[in-house]
Design a protein around this motif. Structure first.
Motif, PDB file in Angstrom:
ATOM      1  N   GLU A 144      47.366  39.944  23.648  1.00 43.81           N
ATOM      2  CA  GLU A 144      48.728  40.191  23.160  1.00 43.81           C
ATOM      3  C   GLU A 144      49.761  40.142  24.290  1.00 43.81           C
ATOM      4  N   GLY A 145      49.483  40.829  25.388  1.00 42.54           N
ATOM      5  CA  GLY A 145      50.410  40.860  26.524  1.00 42.54           C
ATOM      6  C   GLY A 145      49.675  40.456  27.786  1.00 42.54           C
ATOM      7  N   TYR A 146      50.035  41.066  28.914  1.00 42.80           N
ATOM      8  CA  TYR A 146      49.331  40.738  30.156  1.00 42.80           C
ATOM      9  C   TYR A 146      48.232  41.757  30.439  1.00 42.80           C
ATOM     10  N   ASN A 147      47.263  41.333  31.243  1.00 46.27           N
ATOM     11  CA  ASN A 147      46.206  42.198  31.767  1.00 46.27           C
ATOM     12  C   ASN A 147      46.261  42.093  33.282  1.00 46.27           C
ATOM     13  N   ARG A 148      46.470  43.211  33.962  1.00 41.50           N
ATOM     14  CA  ARG A 148      46.528  43.190  35.422  1.00 41.50           C
ATOM     15  C   ARG A 148      45.645  44.298  35.983  1.00 41.50           C
ATOM     16  N   LEU A 149      44.979  43.953  37.071  1.00 45.31           N
ATOM     17  CA  LEU A 149      44.054  44.874  37.720  1.00 45.31           C
ATOM     18  C   LEU A 149      44.555  45.153  39.133  1.00 45.31           C
ATOM     19  N   VAL A 150      44.822  46.414  39.428  1.00 45.09           N
ATOM     20  CA  VAL A 150      45.200  46.825  40.784  1.00 45.09           C
ATOM     21  C   VAL A 150      44.000  47.529  41.388  1.00 45.09           C
ATOM     22  N   ILE A 151      43.585  47.077  42.559  1.00 47.15           N
ATOM     23  CA  ILE A 151      42.349  47.586  43.153  1.00 47.15           C
ATOM     24  C   ILE A 151      42.614  48.072  44.571  1.00 47.15           C
ATOM     25  N   GLU A 152      42.123  49.269  44.861  1.00 43.71           N
ATOM     26  CA  GLU A 152      42.286  49.862  46.181  1.00 43.71           C
ATOM     27  C   GLU A 152      41.243  49.311  47.155  1.00 43.71           C
ATOM     28  N   LYS A 153      41.533  49.436  48.436  1.00 42.89           N
ATOM     29  CA  LYS A 153      40.532  49.135  49.451  1.00 42.89           C
ATOM     30  C   LYS A 153      39.501  50.263  49.473  1.00 42.89           C
ATOM     31  N   PRO A 154      38.321  50.079  50.045  1.00 41.82           N
ATOM     32  CA  PRO A 154      37.905  48.864  50.737  1.00 41.82           C
ATOM     33  C   PRO A 154      37.401  47.798  49.757  1.00 41.82           C
ATOM     34  N   PHE A 155      37.734  46.554  50.055  1.00 36.75           N
ATOM     35  CA  PHE A 155      37.280  45.430  49.247  1.00 36.75           C
ATOM     36  C   PHE A 155      36.037  44.864  49.930  1.00 36.75           C
ATOM     37  N   GLY A 156      34.897  45.518  49.655  1.00 31.76           N
ATOM     38  CA  GLY A 156      33.654  45.148  50.332  1.00 31.76           C
ATOM     39  C   GLY A 156      33.559  45.799  51.697  1.00 31.76           C
ATOM     40  N   ARG A 157      32.421  45.605  52.351  1.00 30.06           N
ATOM     41  CA  ARG A 157      32.266  46.094  53.720  1.00 30.06           C
ATOM     42  C   ARG A 157      31.890  44.952  54.675  1.00 30.06           C
ATOM     43  N   ASP A 158      31.765  43.738  54.136  1.00 30.04           N
ATOM     44  CA  ASP A 158      31.592  42.529  54.923  1.00 30.04           C
ATOM     45  C   ASP A 158      31.872  41.366  53.969  1.00 30.04           C
ATOM     46  N   TYR A 159      31.758  40.135  54.473  1.00 31.49           N
ATOM     47  CA  TYR A 159      32.095  38.994  53.614  1.00 31.49           C
ATOM     48  C   TYR A 159      31.184  38.907  52.393  1.00 31.49           C
ATOM     49  N   ASP A 160      29.885  39.118  52.582  1.00 29.34           N
ATOM     50  CA  ASP A 160      28.946  38.951  51.468  1.00 29.34           C
ATOM     51  C   ASP A 160      29.229  39.951  50.349  1.00 29.34           C
ATOM     52  N   THR A 161      29.420  41.236  50.694  1.00 25.60           N
ATOM     53  CA  THR A 161      29.677  42.228  49.642  1.00 25.60           C
ATOM     54  C   THR A 161      31.058  42.021  49.022  1.00 25.60           C
ATOM     55  N   ALA A 162      32.023  41.566  49.817  1.00 21.97           N
ATOM     56  CA  ALA A 162      33.354  41.279  49.273  1.00 21.97           C
ATOM     57  C   ALA A 162      33.285  40.127  48.280  1.00 21.97           C
ATOM     58  N   LYS A 163      32.468  39.123  48.594  1.00 23.92           N
ATOM     59  CA  LYS A 163      32.338  37.980  47.671  1.00 23.92           C
ATOM     60  C   LYS A 163      31.639  38.411  46.379  1.00 23.92           C
ATOM     61  N   GLN A 164      30.628  39.247  46.510  1.00 22.56           N
ATOM     62  CA  GLN A 164      29.947  39.745  45.305  1.00 22.56           C
ATOM     63  C   GLN A 164      30.926  40.498  44.414  1.00 22.56           C
ATOM     64  N   LEU A 165      31.761  41.346  45.027  1.00 19.23           N
ATOM     65  CA  LEU A 165      32.761  42.089  44.270  1.00 19.23           C
ATOM     66  C   LEU A 165      33.770  41.144  43.640  1.00 19.23           C
ATOM     67  N   ASN A 166      34.223  40.173  44.406  1.00 18.26           N
ATOM     68  CA  ASN A 166      35.215  39.248  43.877  1.00 18.26           C
ATOM     69  C   ASN A 166      34.640  38.428  42.721  1.00 18.26           C
ATOM     70  N   ASP A 167      33.395  38.031  42.848  1.00 15.97           N
ATOM     71  CA  ASP A 167      32.761  37.282  41.756  1.00 15.97           C
ATOM     72  C   ASP A 167      32.701  38.127  40.486  1.00 15.97           C
ATOM     73  N   ALA A 168      32.412  39.433  40.640  1.00 13.46           N
ATOM     74  CA  ALA A 168      32.355  40.313  39.473  1.00 13.46           C
ATOM     75  C   ALA A 168      33.740  40.485  38.852  1.00 13.46           C
ATOM     76  N   LEU A 169      34.765  40.627  39.690  1.00 14.71           N
ATOM     77  CA  LEU A 169      36.121  40.811  39.169  1.00 14.71           C
ATOM     78  C   LEU A 169      36.617  39.552  38.472  1.00 14.71           C
ATOM     79  N   THR A 170      36.351  38.402  39.077  1.00 18.24           N
ATOM     80  CA  THR A 170      36.853  37.154  38.497  1.00 18.24           C
ATOM     81  C   THR A 170      36.045  36.709  37.280  1.00 18.24           C
ATOM     82  N   ALA A 171      34.936  37.386  36.998  1.00 17.23           N
ATOM     83  CA  ALA A 171      34.240  37.145  35.735  1.00 17.23           C
ATOM     84  C   ALA A 171      35.008  37.754  34.571  1.00 17.23           C
ATOM     85  N   SER A 172      35.897  38.708  34.866  1.00 16.83           N
ATOM     86  CA  SER A 172      36.690  39.365  33.827  1.00 16.83           C
ATOM     87  C   SER A 172      38.173  39.057  33.916  1.00 16.83           C
TER      88      SER A 172
END
Length: 495
Positions: A144-172
């Motif tokens: 109906e309208g917009y969906n926005r997600l605001v997320i606090e740090k830390p965004f992962g603790r290294d590149y691999d965990t950050a990518k895993q998190l980003n993949d999960a977020l971008t699935a939704s």
């Protein structure tokens, strides 16, 4: 020209509504937006956590979080708090999302919020992925309208965990629906970097390796780890400050001029800058990075004596480093950074050091020790907001000697009161769909790749800690880092 105030309509859902961040920053910031008319009647706020609260208790907590208001504002604060509702929620239990969705739909209809939904994650990062996936699978993302997600740090603790998190977020959520918050990007003088550079020909024409000798970024903290010790010991200054705050500031200093001042164009140039930042080999990291840990001081514990910190902890509470950019604009210009806890004072500043004239015509034979000072442009971020430009001028009196003087500007007290708090500004930007002052995934990814290369070395080396005393500006190696290049920090203790 001041921007026109436009009412925003949305239903907010805060995951982690009982947390310290929500009470100290988020609710007071929303109230400021309410006072200024950016929020009026068409908004509702849902708080969720494991606590068993009633709506009335939650509204009382929200009211108590709003400090320093007058008697006449208390009625306004009560009306604001009446827009808040609470639901106990286990983020891992899919069944709980149906009740949450029902409440969102109810408030959307009640407040005529046009289907706009803003989800804010301010809880343990371990739950970010599961919440995002459940929001999608349980039908809480609306058409109906917009969906926005605001997320606090830390965004992962290294590149691999950050990518895993980003993949999960971008699935939704789509990338343009994700707002990775960095409160430093909401600070008035950080946002002034673009205005200073791209709004002034006299500055931008000199903003390159022909005229700039080095750039220094200092984020100094006076306090120690305090109640954050257990979290901090798993993070350290490199992850907690360099990967996000400092590299975001540096990217704004190093970026090229965007085609237009839009979020998409600004992000393109920031990513280009971070791509050109040199990722160090282990040997280069050992030469160009310094780490430290504070010792005991007068009425002050050593880091290893803080509650929740292991007695042999190798976690750094200080980082200094030299960053290099392999591009045409910045080749040969070092960006020096430093940040730490238990330092001399709490402040953030940026010092841009310009090159001296190739020939000093004032270096008279009769005064061989006199030399021109470097021109330095300083951006004072906090606690005071302003600029200073150090230039050389003739000393008053007979003869001809030069001395440095400062041309400066600082916001007066009345202007300072008008400056939005970082979270107020960033929450407004998220409501407006403006992601200029939020980190994109590409920015986060390049920052982690830089930091991971340093951690790879530090995780196998045994540091000689502690190595600096509280009230100093860090370990001696921080000064030596610049001295090897024939340079020094512009800000020096007791200067």
């Amino acid at each position: 020209m001041k921007a026109l105030t436009r009412e925003n309509k949305a239903v907010f859902t805060f995951f982690g509504a009982s947390g310290d961040l929500a009470k100290r920053k988020l609710y007071p910031s929303l109230f400021k937006l309410y006072q200024k008319g950016y929020l009026k009647e068409h908004f509702g706020v849902i708080g969720t956590s494991r606590a068993k609260w009633s709506d009335e208790k939650f509204q009382g907590i929200v009211s108590d979080s709003i400090k320093g208001i007058s008697e006449t504002e208390k009625g306004q604060a009560a009306k604001f708090a009446s827009h808040f509702y609470y639901i106990a929620h286990d983020v891992t239990d899919k069944a709980h999302y149906a009740a949450l969705n029902d409440l969102i739909n109810q408030l959307n209809k009640q407040y005529e919020a046009q289907g706009n939904r803003l989800f804010y994650f301010s809880m343990a990062p371990a739950f970010f992925s599961v919440i995002a996936l459940n929001l999608k699978s349980e039908g809480l993302i609306t058409d109906e309208g917009y969906n926005r997600l605001v997320i606090e740090k830390p965004f992962g603790r290294d590149y691999d965990t950050a990518k895993q998190l980003n993949d999960a977020l971008t699935a939704s959520f789509e990338e343009d629906q994700i707002y990775r918050i960095d409160h430093y990007l909401g600070k008035e003088m950080i946002q002034n970097i673009e205005a200073l550079r791209f709004g002034n020909t006299i500055i931008e024409s000199l903003w390159n390796n022909r005229y700039i000798d080095n750039i220094q970024v200092t984020l100094s903290e006076k306090l120690g780890v305090e109640e954050r010790a257990s979290y901090y010991d798993t993070s350290g200054a490199l992850r907690d400050m360099v990967q996000n705050h400092i590299l975001q500031i540096v990217s704004q200093l190093a970026m090229e001029q965007p085609v237009a001042f839009t979020d998409a164009d600004v992000r393109v140039e920031k990513v280009k800058a971070l791509r050109s930042m040199r990722v160090y080999s282990p040997s280069a990291a050992a030469t160009n990075l310094v780490r430290g840990q504070y010792d005991a001081g007068e009425n002050s514990n050593a880091y290893r004596d803080e509650d929740g910190v292991p007695a042999d902890s190798a976690t750094e509470t200080f980082v200094a480093g030299k960053l290099l950019f392999d591009n045409y604009r910045w080749s040969g210009v070092p960006f020096y950074i430093r940040t730490g806890k238990k330092l001399a004072d709490k402040f953030t500043r940026i010092d841009v050091v310009f090159k001296k004239p190739l020939i000093d015509i004032f270096a008279f034979p009769q005064n061989p020790n006199a030399s021109l000072s470097e021109n330095v442009l300083t951006i004072y971020v906090e606690p005071n907001s302003g600029f200073a430009l150090r230039v050389n001028a003739k000393s008053t009196g007979q003869g001809f000697e030069t001395e440095p003087i400062n041309l400066d500007f600082f916001q007066d007290a009345d202007k300072e009161k008008e400056v939005p708090e970082p979270y107020e500004r960033l929450l407004h930007d998220a409501l407006e769909g403006n992601s200029t002052n939020f980190a994109s995934w590409s920015e986060v990814a390049y920052a982690w790749k830089f930091v991971d290369a340093i951690r790879k070395l530090w995780d196998i080396e045994v540091p000689r800690f502690p190595n600096y005393i509280p009230g100093s500006m860090g370990p001696a190696a921080s000064d030596e880092l610049l001295q090897r290049d024939g340079r020094s920090w512009v800000y020096k203790l007791n200067q």
